[in-house]
Scaffold this active site. Structure first.
Site, PDB file in Angstrom:
ATOM      1  N   LYS A 194      45.886 -27.277  33.385  1.00  9.71           N
ATOM      2  CA  LYS A 194      46.481 -26.294  32.476  1.00  9.71           C
ATOM      3  C   LYS A 194      46.316 -26.812  31.053  1.00  9.71           C
ATOM      4  CE  LYS A 194      50.753 -23.967  31.245  1.00  9.71           C
ATOM      5  NZ  LYS A 194      52.130 -23.654  31.632  1.00  9.71           N
ATOM      6  N   ARG A 204      54.698 -15.952  25.977  1.00  4.38           N
ATOM      7  CA  ARG A 204      55.880 -16.563  25.346  1.00  4.38           C
ATOM      8  C   ARG A 204      56.718 -15.496  24.654  1.00  4.38           C
ATOM      9  NH1 ARG A 204      52.919 -22.118  23.117  1.00  4.38           N
ATOM     10  NH2 ARG A 204      52.252 -22.815  25.178  1.00  4.38           N
ATOM     11  N   LYS A 216      52.772 -28.231  22.837  1.00  3.86           N
ATOM     12  CA  LYS A 216      52.755 -28.748  24.205  1.00  3.86           C
ATOM     13  C   LYS A 216      51.585 -29.704  24.448  1.00  3.86           C
ATOM     14  CE  LYS A 216      55.409 -24.899  26.168  1.00  3.86           C
ATOM     15  NZ  LYS A 216      55.622 -24.070  27.372  1.00  3.86           N
ATOM     16  N   LYS A 247      43.825 -22.936  34.229  1.00  4.24           N
ATOM     17  CA  LYS A 247      44.480 -21.986  33.337  1.00  4.24           C
ATOM     18  C   LYS A 247      44.234 -22.397  31.891  1.00  4.24           C
ATOM     19  CE  LYS A 247      49.087 -20.605  32.085  1.00  4.24           C
ATOM     20  NZ  LYS A 247      50.489 -20.762  32.274  1.00  4.24           N
ATOM     21  N   TYR A 312      47.101  -9.891  34.762  1.00  3.02           N
ATOM     22  CA  TYR A 312      47.981  -8.773  34.419  1.00  3.02           C
ATOM     23  C   TYR A 312      47.315  -7.439  34.726  1.00  3.02           C
ATOM     24  CZ  TYR A 312      50.561 -12.574  32.460  1.00  3.02           C
ATOM     25  OH  TYR A 312      51.249 -13.748  32.359  1.00  3.02           O
TER      26      TYR A 312
END
Ligand code: PBG
Length: 322
Positions: A194, A204, A216, A247, A312
């Site tokens: 990731k 987010r 991050k 990802k 999605y």
């Protein structure tokens, strides 16, 4: 000319016969955002066509998907700010609405595959996936929190646990916690490679889960690195993962391909919120034909070597092409 590759492209029948990669609805996982409350269906502004759902309406959405043959779902919670704290304690609280919803979904649709999210960020007042102390993300003190979260999710009935936090050693820690609690049959879909990507923006927004300070980059991977994904994969396999995830997807097709060539577990690819939003936005401007570009994007992820795709567009694809 002895060889004329165009001969095999001449008719639809020929093209269908020699098609190397296929996508079916069984390859798709639909991400859904859950919010506490009733009668809520609120569109995510930066991800048109996707909503924050309250459980009552979400059940109807899942039913509609199941009728289309789409039965794999990954659920994410949008948590009220007042329930967040430094240690993400709400994530395993017995009254947690996310856990209650999972139970209700699996009761109503036992044949669906329901996947969880294990990470502190939706529940953390710092908005980070790990425990924050003096501005640092503390790896080993995060693991017991992830373990409690995973066991609570297994108890709620999730089929697969989805650790998305990128702490070191968490797959092994979670595997042991699940086994000790008796959940030997609950699988782990590890977010293995990731990346610290800019393409998570709409997600987010959907969860109000952006970090309050910093970024991050000390736990998610550097977008420049591909070999490092193989290090992560080796660890996750040894620690007991059942799926390896890459990802984002579209911008990391080489990483998907590398894991496919070098490992044997099923590979999942997360076609993330920003990657989907780009296509929707370009189509809204009339710059792309969405009905052609969307299936091409998903097929490309399959061609790179992904067995399953989190996208999605899953419901839309199922409605139009399955
Ligand atoms: C966080 C998490 C993120 C996504 C899934 N789980 C965002 C992040 O790491 O900040 C992103 C998914 C998407 O963009 O669609 N644990």
């Amino acid at each position: 000319m002895n060889q004329r590759p165009r001969r095999n492209r001449r008719t639809p029948a020929l093209r269908n016969m020699v098609r190397e990669t296929r996508l079916t609805v069984d390859n798709l996982i639909y991400p859904l955002f859950l919010v506490d409350g009733k009668k809520i269906k609120k569109e995510v502004k930066s991800l048109p066509g996707n909503y924050r759902w309250s459980l009552d309406l979400l059940l109807g959405e899942i039913e509609a998907c199941m009728e289309l043959g789409l039965r794999n779902f990954i659920l994410f919670p949008a948590v009220k700010e007042s329930l967040k704290d430094k240690k993400a304690t709400y994530s395993y609280h017995p009254k947690n609405f996310y856990l209650k919803a999972a139970k209700a979904i699996k009761k109503r649709f036992p044949e669906c595959c329901l996947i969880s999210d294990v990470a502190m960020d939706p529940y953390s007042s710092d908005g980070h996936d790990g425990l924050v102390k003096k501005g640092m993300i503390i790896n080993d003190m995060t693991l017991p929190i992830l373990g409690k979260m995973a066991v609570a999710q297994a108890r709620a009935g999730f089929d697969l646990i989805g650790p998305s936090d990128m702490m070191d050693g968490r797959i092994g820690f979670i595997r042991r916690a699940l086994d000790q609690a008796g959940y030997v049959d609950t699988g782990i879909m590890s977010y293995c490679a990731k990346y610290a990507s800019a393409f998570y923006g709409p997600f987010r927004d959907a969860l109000d889960s952006a970090p309050k300070a910093g970024d991050k980059k000390t736990y998610q991977m550097d977008p420049a690195n591909k070999r490092e994904a193989l290090i992560e994969a080796k660890l996750d396999i040894a620690e007991g993962a059942d799926f390896l995830m890459v990802k984002p997807a579209i911008h990391y097709l080489d990483v998907i391909h590398s894991l496919r060539e070098n490992t044997h577990l099923p590979i999942a690819a997360y076609h993330v919120s920003g990657e989907c939003a780009m296509l929707v936005a370009a189509a809204q401007k009339g710059w792309l034909d969405f009905d052609q570009a969307m299936p091409e994007a998903l097929l490309s992820i399959r061609r790179a070597g992904a067995d399953v795709i989190l996208t999605y567009f899953a419901k839309m694809w199922a409605a139009k092409y399955s």
